[in-house]
Every structure is written in C-alpha cells, then in structure tokens.
Design a protein around this motif. Sequence first.
Motif, PDB file in Angstrom:
ATOM      1  N   PHE A 267     102.840  -4.506  61.171  1.00 28.07           N
ATOM      2  CA  PHE A 267     102.937  -3.132  61.652  1.00 28.07           C
ATOM      3  C   PHE A 267     101.720  -2.316  61.227  1.00 28.07           C
ATOM      4  O   PHE A 267     101.198  -1.508  62.003  1.00 28.07           O
ATOM      5  CB  PHE A 267     104.218  -2.474  61.138  1.00 28.07           C
ATOM      6  N   ALA A 268     101.280  -2.493  59.981  1.00 29.29           N
ATOM      7  CA  ALA A 268     100.108  -1.750  59.516  1.00 29.29           C
ATOM      8  C   ALA A 268      98.878  -2.090  60.357  1.00 29.29           C
ATOM      9  O   ALA A 268      97.995  -1.247  60.545  1.00 29.29           O
ATOM     10  CB  ALA A 268      99.843  -2.035  58.041  1.00 29.29           C
TER      11      ALA A 268
ATOM     12  N   THR B 262     105.303  -2.823  49.645  1.00 31.54           N
ATOM     13  CA  THR B 262     104.309  -1.949  50.261  1.00 31.54           C
ATOM     14  C   THR B 262     103.114  -2.692  50.849  1.00 31.54           C
ATOM     15  O   THR B 262     102.848  -3.856  50.537  1.00 31.54           O
ATOM     16  CB  THR B 262     103.766  -0.953  49.217  1.00 31.54           C
ATOM     17  N   VAL B 263     102.408  -1.953  51.687  1.00 31.73           N
ATOM     18  CA  VAL B 263     101.078  -2.354  52.160  1.00 31.73           C
ATOM     19  C   VAL B 263     100.111  -1.217  51.856  1.00 31.73           C
ATOM     20  O   VAL B 263     100.512  -0.056  51.762  1.00 31.73           O
ATOM     21  CB  VAL B 263     101.064  -2.677  53.665  1.00 31.73           C
ATOM     22  N   GLY B 264      98.839  -1.576  51.719  1.00 35.35           N
ATOM     23  CA  GLY B 264      97.841  -0.587  51.330  1.00 35.35           C
ATOM     24  C   GLY B 264      96.818  -0.333  52.415  1.00 35.35           C
ATOM     25  O   GLY B 264      96.932  -0.815  53.551  1.00 35.35           O
ATOM     26  N   ASP B 265      95.809   0.426  52.051  1.00 29.60           N
ATOM     27  CA  ASP B 265      94.799   0.868  53.019  1.00 29.60           C
ATOM     28  C   ASP B 265      94.007  -0.281  53.614  1.00 29.60           C
ATOM     29  O   ASP B 265      93.448  -0.135  54.706  1.00 29.60           O
ATOM     30  CB  ASP B 265      93.841   1.854  52.344  1.00 29.60           C
TER      31      ASP B 265
ATOM     32  N   GLN C  77     107.247   4.716  55.122  1.00 33.73           N
ATOM     33  CA  GLN C  77     108.257   4.107  54.240  1.00 33.73           C
ATOM     34  C   GLN C  77     107.706   3.093  53.245  1.00 33.73           C
ATOM     35  O   GLN C  77     108.386   2.793  52.256  1.00 33.73           O
ATOM     36  CB  GLN C  77     109.316   3.391  55.092  1.00 33.73           C
ATOM     37  N   HIS C  78     106.502   2.558  53.484  1.00 31.95           N
ATOM     38  CA  HIS C  78     106.044   1.412  52.697  1.00 31.95           C
ATOM     39  C   HIS C  78     104.589   1.536  52.250  1.00 31.95           C
ATOM     40  O   HIS C  78     103.904   0.518  52.097  1.00 31.95           O
ATOM     41  CB  HIS C  78     106.215   0.124  53.510  1.00 31.95           C
ATOM     42  N   TYR C  79     104.134   2.738  51.992  1.00 28.75           N
ATOM     43  CA  TYR C  79     102.743   2.943  51.582  1.00 28.75           C
ATOM     44  C   TYR C  79     102.635   2.728  50.073  1.00 28.75           C
ATOM     45  O   TYR C  79     103.407   3.285  49.292  1.00 28.75           O
ATOM     46  CB  TYR C  79     102.298   4.339  51.978  1.00 28.75           C
ATOM     47  N   THR C  80     101.670   1.937  49.651  1.00 30.29           N
ATOM     48  CA  THR C  80     101.590   1.498  48.255  1.00 30.29           C
ATOM     49  C   THR C  80     101.582   2.640  47.244  1.00 30.29           C
ATOM     50  O   THR C  80     102.399   2.637  46.305  1.00 30.29           O
ATOM     51  CB  THR C  80     100.353   0.596  48.054  1.00 30.29           C
ATOM     52  N   PRO C  81     100.701   3.632  47.348  1.00 28.43           N
ATOM     53  CA  PRO C  81     100.700   4.687  46.324  1.00 28.43           C
ATOM     54  C   PRO C  81     102.023   5.453  46.241  1.00 28.43           C
ATOM     55  O   PRO C  81     102.506   5.757  45.146  1.00 28.43           O
ATOM     56  CB  PRO C  81      99.552   5.609  46.771  1.00 28.43           C
ATOM     57  N   THR C  82     102.635   5.733  47.385  1.00 29.48           N
ATOM     58  CA  THR C  82     103.871   6.517  47.401  1.00 29.48           C
ATOM     59  C   THR C  82     105.027   5.771  46.764  1.00 29.48           C
ATOM     60  O   THR C  82     105.746   6.309  45.906  1.00 29.48           O
ATOM     61  CB  THR C  82     104.245   6.887  48.853  1.00 29.48           C
ATOM     62  N   GLU C  83     105.225   4.532  47.160  1.00 31.00           N
ATOM     63  CA  GLU C  83     106.357   3.769  46.639  1.00 31.00           C
ATOM     64  C   GLU C  83     106.154   3.387  45.178  1.00 31.00           C
ATOM     65  O   GLU C  83     107.106   3.422  44.385  1.00 31.00           O
ATOM     66  CB  GLU C  83     106.582   2.514  47.492  1.00 31.00           C
ATOM     67  N   THR C  84     104.933   3.037  44.795  1.00 35.05           N
ATOM     68  CA  THR C  84     104.692   2.665  43.400  1.00 35.05           C
ATOM     69  C   THR C  84     104.921   3.848  42.472  1.00 35.05           C
ATOM     70  O   THR C  84     105.377   3.676  41.330  1.00 35.05           O
ATOM     71  CB  THR C  84     103.268   2.109  43.227  1.00 35.05           C
TER      72      THR C  84
ATOM     73  N   LEU D 251     101.363  -4.159  41.338  1.00 34.18           N
ATOM     74  CA  LEU D 251     100.880  -4.180  39.955  1.00 34.18           C
ATOM     75  C   LEU D 251      99.565  -3.414  39.820  1.00 34.18           C
ATOM     76  O   LEU D 251      99.385  -2.613  38.886  1.00 34.18           O
ATOM     77  CB  LEU D 251     100.725  -5.628  39.492  1.00 34.18           C
ATOM     78  N   LEU D 252      98.634  -3.652  40.737  1.00 32.74           N
ATOM     79  CA  LEU D 252      97.328  -3.000  40.652  1.00 32.74           C
ATOM     80  C   LEU D 252      97.447  -1.494  40.847  1.00 32.74           C
ATOM     81  O   LEU D 252      96.734  -0.719  40.184  1.00 32.74           O
ATOM     82  CB  LEU D 252      96.368  -3.600  41.682  1.00 32.74           C
TER      83      LEU D 252
END
Length: 404
Positions: free
Chosen positions: A318-319, A205-208, A382-389, A22-23
């Motif tokens: 994993f991150a 996703t997961v973020g930085d 595969q699961h980076y927040t900016p890319t998937e969002t 959402l953010l």
Amino acid sequence: MRIAYLTTAYPSVSHTFIRRELLELERQTGEVARFAIRDSPYDIVDPDDQREDAKTFRVLNQPIARWARALIGEGLRRPLSAAKGLRTAWNLGMNSERGLPRHVVYFAEALLLLEEMKRQDIDHVHVHFGTNPAAVAQIMRVMGGPTYSFTVHGPDELDSPKGYSLGPKIADSAFVVAITDFCAGQLRRWVGHDHWHKIQVVHCTVGDEFFAEARPVDPASKALCCVGRLSAQKGQLLLVEAFADAIDRGVDAELVLAGDGDMRAEIEAYAAKRGVSDRLRITGWISGDQVRAEILASRALVLPSFAEGLPMVIMEAFALQRPVLSTYIAGIPELVVDGENGWLIPSGSASRICDAIVELMKTPVDKLDQMGRHGCEAVKRQHYTPTETTKLVEQIRRVVEQQR
C-alpha cells in the motif's frame, strides 16, 4: 532509561518490521540493546540486517564459561529467586506442548540473560512474540529482572493461547501490544478483566523509504507479486492452482513469489504439472530493496493466506501504491477494504482467488492506481513508523517512571 529488545531470532528476513520499530524507538529514546535467543535460520542478505547482526547478543551463542557464571551468580547465590524462576518455568512447561525439558532450558536462558541485562543496567525489556522469548522474559521478571512487555502478532500465539500461557504472561507483564483490534480481542479472551487495561493496540509500521518510492502501475506490467516465506499457512500452493486456472481461462499474467521456504520444491513441481512454470518465478531470499522493486514491477500484491496476524507486506504494498488481493481473516480487513483499495476473498477457495485474479487483470491501470492511492492513505494514517512507535515509547516510559 535503558531499553532492551528480545526476540527469538534477530535480525531475520521476515522480521524487518522489528528492525524498523527498534531503530525508530532508538531515535526517540537513545540506544536500545538487542537480544535474541538464537541465530536466524535464514541467510542474512539485507545490508541493514547485516549491520544489526553485529549489534545483537545471542543467548545460545555464548561460551560455556558465561553459562557457568550465570548459574553461579544468579542461580546458586540467589537460591530463593532462582526457585521462583524454576517454579514459573515448571508451570509454563506443564501447560505447553513443548514440554518441561524445553522450559528448563528457558530457565537457564533466563539466568544468563538476567546477568547480562543487570550488567547493561536494563530498565525494561520489550519482547516480540508471545512464544518462547516471552516465557524467558517472564521467568527473568520473577527472579528480579526488568519489567517486560511483549507484542503479540499471531497466528502462532493465537492458535495455542493455553499452550503458550498467554493469560499468565499478560498478568505478569507491564503491558501487552496487540498489532490489530482483532488481536486485542483475542487476547482479552485469555485474561481477566482486571488486566484488560494492559492490552494496547500499536500497529506494525512502514517508513518513508516506502512512501518515497511509490509510483504508478506500469501499464505494460502483467505481474502479480506474492511476498513471504513459502509455507503452508501463506497459501502459495493454492495461489498457483488458482493462477493456473486463470491462465486456462485466457488470462495473460505472470506470478512472482518473492521469498523461499520448505514448500518451494512442491510449488515448483505443481507449477510444472499445470504447465505454468514459464509464467512463475520464485526469487529466493532477497533484500528489502529487491522486494520493493518486485512489488513496484507488479500490478498488485496477492496474498492468499490461511492464517495471519496482519502481514507487513500488505502495508508495504500500500505504501508503494499497489492494490492488494488477500483473504478476509484476522486483522487483514482492518486495512484492506474490498473495492476501495483491493480485493478480499474467502481463505482456502481456489475458485474465488481465480475469479479475483481475472477481475484484477481486467481492471484498468488508472483504477489500480486509484486503489493504490487509497491504500497508501490508509497506511500513512494507521501504520506510519514515527506515529505508532511513539505509542510504544509512551507505554515504556510510563512503566519505567512507575518503577523508579
């Protein structure tokens, strides 16, 4: 473009992935309105969730006057639209294990939400989970409300696709998000081919904040970490059984269950019976920062689930560059690769969990670090927040532009 999010309970300890998405969507598109059906059943302990809590409109918390205004404004003054909504609620209720009375409540919730979303000039609502909030969004839509999309996670929706009317919900939706290819395949079972194009895979996703905290395994660590609600589907009781068996085989390890839930007392009683209480620690509900700290203090994440979609905690581990021991069910094998970044075992086998724990604890730390790095690379890809969002944003923009 004015977007809303709707889910059953928000924020909640098990829904940090929704907050993260959402953010990021808000960063890309502007302010997003938060809607939830009810309060979270758990205490809100995470400071980020506490901030979100104040921004969320909850349907069941509204005063009687709001319900009466919605009934008059959206029900009595627009009887034909209300009749369509009531018919949709009836059809959903006839197929549901939850029954007709519950779906009459969903109709009332849809009336109230429809009034509020009109007041806020919402163009599109995205729903998390194909359960009751998706039913409310569908009823709103047939009454002239905003277009809707929804994310299906599993396992609940996929365990009862007819009871949750997944086919009709997909047919009436603008698009549907599946969090894995496995999930997308399951959804295609319940809707005609002419609606398959609506099913889009957008990963959780997961973020930085996770990648930035990654560090090598502490060679002195003996801890195995399991994160999640203490429930039957997560398999923690079987994990404690397998862990006790591994201790009996001479393994020197500790088990941390990060979370809480209905099965806590049963798990504690079984651990005492097997004589491993001094090696087991249950944290209770803790913040996201504390969860990361527990994972980082461990040699690996262990998640012996019986039913899943694709657990967020696998991506988080994993991150943080920790290998993962989990079961080869649902979407888990799309991320966990046996021998490369973790261990995959059959669901429901205490002996196989025990064998994997023995092997994991014998694995040299440099090998664990290498597996963790491979997992980190897979998640970043595969699961980076900016890319998937961004994928979700593109779908929403397409729908809103078509409507305009």
